[in-house]
Design a protein around this motif. Structure first.
Motif, PDB file in Angstrom:
ATOM      1  N   UNK A 278      -0.193   4.478  -1.225  1.00  0.00           N
ATOM      2  CA  UNK A 278      -1.018   6.209  -1.339  1.00  0.00           C
ATOM      3  C   UNK A 278      -1.286   6.760  -0.286  1.00  0.00           C
ATOM      4  N   UNK A 279      -2.277   7.648   0.193  1.00  0.00           N
ATOM      5  CA  UNK A 279      -2.651   8.500   0.996  1.00  0.00           C
ATOM      6  C   UNK A 279      -3.352   7.509   2.400  1.00  0.00           C
ATOM      7  N   UNK A 280      -3.678   7.907   2.919  1.00  0.00           N
ATOM      8  CA  UNK A 280      -4.876   6.913   4.359  1.00  0.00           C
ATOM      9  C   UNK A 280      -4.319   5.155   4.795  1.00  0.00           C
ATOM     10  N   UNK A 281      -5.706   5.013   5.326  1.00  0.00           N
ATOM     11  CA  UNK A 281      -5.542   3.997   5.463  1.00  0.00           C
ATOM     12  C   UNK A 281      -6.197   2.659   5.158  1.00  0.00           C
ATOM     13  N   UNK A 282      -5.405   0.678   4.836  1.00  0.00           N
ATOM     14  CA  UNK A 282      -5.528   0.530   4.142  1.00  0.00           C
ATOM     15  C   UNK A 282      -5.657  -0.534   4.939  1.00  0.00           C
ATOM     16  N   UNK A 283      -6.223  -1.571   4.910  1.00  0.00           N
ATOM     17  CA  UNK A 283      -6.431  -2.770   5.365  1.00  0.00           C
ATOM     18  C   UNK A 283      -5.657  -3.989   5.161  1.00  0.00           C
ATOM     19  N   UNK A 284      -4.579  -3.841   4.184  1.00  0.00           N
ATOM     20  CA  UNK A 284      -4.289  -4.646   3.491  1.00  0.00           C
ATOM     21  C   UNK A 284      -3.045  -5.490   3.821  1.00  0.00           C
ATOM     22  N   UNK A 285      -3.105  -6.761   3.552  1.00  0.00           N
ATOM     23  CA  UNK A 285      -2.309  -7.721   4.221  1.00  0.00           C
ATOM     24  C   UNK A 285      -1.378  -8.173   2.414  1.00  0.00           C
TER      25      UNK A 285
ATOM     26  N   UNK B  55       1.507  -1.111  -0.255  1.00  0.00           N
ATOM     27  CA  UNK B  55       0.051  -0.111   0.374  1.00  0.00           C
ATOM     28  C   UNK B  55       0.370   1.216  -0.384  1.00  0.00           C
TER      29      UNK B  55
END
Lengths: 501, 501
Positions: free
Chosen positions: A350-357, A348
């Motif tokens: 980008x800006x912000x939050x992404x709950x990726x594995x 990940x």
């Protein structure tokens, strides 16, 4: 047309007088100053053509600029002008039929009794737009009378230096002075985009167009600072690596899988953290053992160079330099290897939050190489180190470390005939001995010329360290344009008069 | 219109007979099966509306779907239907006047002697396009007769379950059976885009529209696997952090500066590597001390659950699970915290090679939280850990660690009246006791309902673990659609008959 050239050449021959070399410098330098409006105009016309090689839509402008230069060469009496086509540009491109811009080969003089200097330059430029923050239209040469400088995309990189050589020839012609050497030009239009196709051309022409070349002079770098002229005799190489860690079949949700799955990104930061410490120390066994030791004589070189921590901080826009004294800073930029971590592909970003594995992540890093590092051995050490660091984690993921590209370091003898001539020229024009510098970056074409032409290269910069070559408001001080041309002119004469190459 | 409702309601009342609860199940289940064409058609009409909440251009479709559902509610005798507007969508949006889709509030029954169940669902869907790899048009419900399943965006998430509640009411009406409870709907259209505005609405309506609610039933999750029904009584929370390291004033060239400058990316990988090891062990002091110990009784719960390592591997598409036995896997997904590193903002993230020293890089990571972790204390531990790890590097760069957002974990009593009723219903319909599961992800709205309505929540899933809710070829097995409706119907009756809430 042929007749005209013959007449002109005759005129030059007639104008050749038995003056001492130094006696010629005064009228030459005076003539260069006199021709100021013409020389600025020649550069202005070049700057107006937006020859951005990385922008496919501007390729016609790049080609147009090539023809503008070829026309100028013709007017100045250069002969055997060849626009060398390099074929279609290899992918990735939008237009599969996109033609590479030509390399301009030409000669000035074919006297077998004279030495022959290959002058390299490039007519393409970096992208530029007013919106990037330029104070003036980047594709219009603007003169700042107060600061006594010219502004515009390409003024210092590399249209100013390239035109400089043309202007030097013109000054000789105007005075009726014979040029003391033969010139061969190699002006390319893809330097800002990886010099695509140039290696092959140089190899092909080594025994043909370039067969009588005695030395190569490249004016495509800068003074270290803003006050003292330099001659550059070394460049670091660059071996660029990536390490890829692959786990799940697709990106996973960290809520659903977090804690039960081996995360590639977790493994990657562990591997990356094993490469170099925050003090800049490379942690890969064996790498530093290959580095040539610093000699006492070499140490003195750095101590003499005009540079300071303040200049370093100004250049980085921060106070985050790892060293406090001049010699340490310069040695770590020029003669020691460095390892930089550039980023991560696949995570990940980008800006912000992404709950990726992220399922597959690729860390990018490179090592700047210096004498006497062996590139192949370095690759082996790096790849083994990554594999070992990964193995130690006991992770069920897969890891692959590999070289993406490499380019050797370059080091020349700063006391050979070419450097000595350039040092004399610098002293004559600027009144000071130049600093002999190396650079941390790479100019791979330097090595190609040396290898294919079996000769030496010199980097003779025209502009200053603060010219903003790849940045906004690119400038070239008028004193550097004119001082640079005078140095080029004097260099030709000193080199012609020197013993050896 | 009012008259029509009165007449219908009377008809239901007339149809109310003094049957035992269980005796009603046979005709109810039969009726649900009989109405199959109508129930599939109701869902098909919903699927045809591309109600993608994350796509601004499709906002009219989201609103259209809200009205389709409201019309269906009206036809089925729901009353007091209110389309609650939530105002304009906050940034980032392209259209600053973009209206949020309405939340559909409605009632079925207002009998003060009955319990009231709030049923939550959402009518918006994830994006979908044939080009993503769907076998069929995602916005057309397709029945695979061979596999006995329905395919289409939203069939399982969450249009199928939402329509399920409407169908259950219709089956009762067709039979003339009185509904044993009052229903209140809360159907939103922004669930796939963060449930924007819903928290506020729930708080505002807690003492108004929702004032008589006894329990909340959410059908918006899935069975753990594909064979055994589950009831879900716990979710992990999520505290999302970022750590930013800032050095030079702008990105630098690694050739020119590498070796002499403190690189933010080098510092960052060191800090990130200190958070968690490749075995999934969180390395931040004090975090694990807050985790509730595993009891012997709890251990038994995991051992009974129908799940295997093979299912875990199939779900991750790899053999990269950190644990080999069922209980360990489930506990690490559900009841232990996990730390995932999601990526890096500001570094090079594209394909290929770029020799940049990024000036400012931000690492993103999150911790899934579980009982009895204190969110504020966790933040303190994490931020202090990052600062300490950075300080140990002795770097001249700047470091800032901060929380981006957090959501608490949720845990319910799986033996309360609502769960007990749902377990009985599951046994009645499927012939097996459901597995009591927790989930690793977060559904923040669960906590909002509990907090604002001062009641409990239950997650009653309809679909299976392999439905591909956010993926291509989203499906819902026909047996789950109809089994799910029967479970919902029986649940209403068991819950109505139970002591307590």
């Amino acid at each position: 047309m042929f007749l005209r050239f013959v007449i002109r050449k005759t005129a030059i021959t007639i104008g050749k007088r038995n003056m001492s070399m130094e006696a010629k410098f005064e009228p030459l330098f005076k003539k260069i100053d006199e021709l100021k409006p013409r020389f600025i105009d020649r550069l202005a016309k070049a700057i107006e053509i937006p020859a951005v090689s990385s922008d496919e839509s501007l390729r016609p402008a790049v080609v147009k600029k090539a023809h503008y230069i070829a026309d100028e060469l013709k007017k100045l009496g250069f002969t055997d002008i060849q626009m060398k086509e390099l074929g279609t540009q290899p992918p990735p491109v939008n237009d599969p039929n996109l033609q590479l811009p030509p390399v301009i080969l030409s000669r000035y003089g074919t006297d077998a009794n004279k030495k022959t200097i290959l002058i390299y330059g490039h007519y393409d430029v970096q992208p530029a737009a007013l919106e990037d923050g330029w104070d003036t239209d980047p594709f219009k040469l603007v003169i700042d009378e107060q600061k006594q400088l010219m502004r515009g995309r390409g003024v210092t990189d590399d249209s100013g230096p390239l035109k400089g050589w043309l202007n030097v020839v013109e000054a000789h012609r105007e005075l009726g002075f014979d040029l003391p050497v033969n010139l061969v030009t190699c002006f390319e239009g893809m330097e800002e985009s990886g010099s695509v196709g140039l290696d092959t051309l140089i190899a092909e022409e080594a025994d043909k167009y370039f067969k009588d070349v005695d030395t190569v002079c490249i004016s495509d770098n800068y003074w270290l600072g803003t006050k003292k002229p330099v001659l550059t005799y070394g460049l670091r190489g660059c071996n660029y690596y990536q390490v890829t860690i692959e786990g799940p079949g697709a990106d996973l949700h960290s809520g659903i899988f977090g804690g039960a799955i081996a995360e590639p990104m977790v493994d990657l930061v562990q591997v990356l953290s094993s490469l170099v410490d925050s003090k800049g120390k490379i942690l890969i066994d064996g790498v530093m053992d290959m580095v040539a030791p610093v000699t006492e004589k070499e140490k003195e070189l750095y101590e003499k160079i005009d540079f300071s921590l303040d200049e370093m901080n100004a250049a980085s826009g921060s106070e985050t330099c790892l060293y406090k004294n001049k010699s340490d800073i310069l040695m770590h930029r020029w003669r020691f290897p460095s390892l930089s971590i550039h980023g991560v592909e696949g995570a990940f970003s980008a800006q912000g939050a992404k709950t990726v594995i992220p399922a597959k992540v690729t860390g990018k890093f490179s090592i700047r190489t210096v004498p006497d590092m062996n590139s192949d051995k370095l690759d082996k050490l790096v790849i083994e180190h990554c594999q070992k660091a990964f193995s130690a984690l006991g992770s069920p993921n897969k890891c692959k470390a590999e070289l993406i590209h490499n380019g050797d370091y370059w080091i020349s003898d700063p006391f050979n005939a070419s450097f000595t001539a350039a040092a004399q020229a610098t002293k004559t024009v600027y009144g000071v001995e130049p600093d002999f510098t190396r650079e941390g970056g790479s100019i791979p074409i330097t090595l190609t010329f040396e290898k294919e032409l079996k000769t030496n290269c010199m980097l003779l910069p025209m502009g200053r360290g603060d010219d903003g070559a790849h940045s906004i408001n690119e400038k070239l001080d008028l004193s550097n344009y004119f001082g640079g041309m005078k140095t080029m002119a004097a260099y030709l004469h000193y080199y012609a008069a020197a013993e050896g190459k």
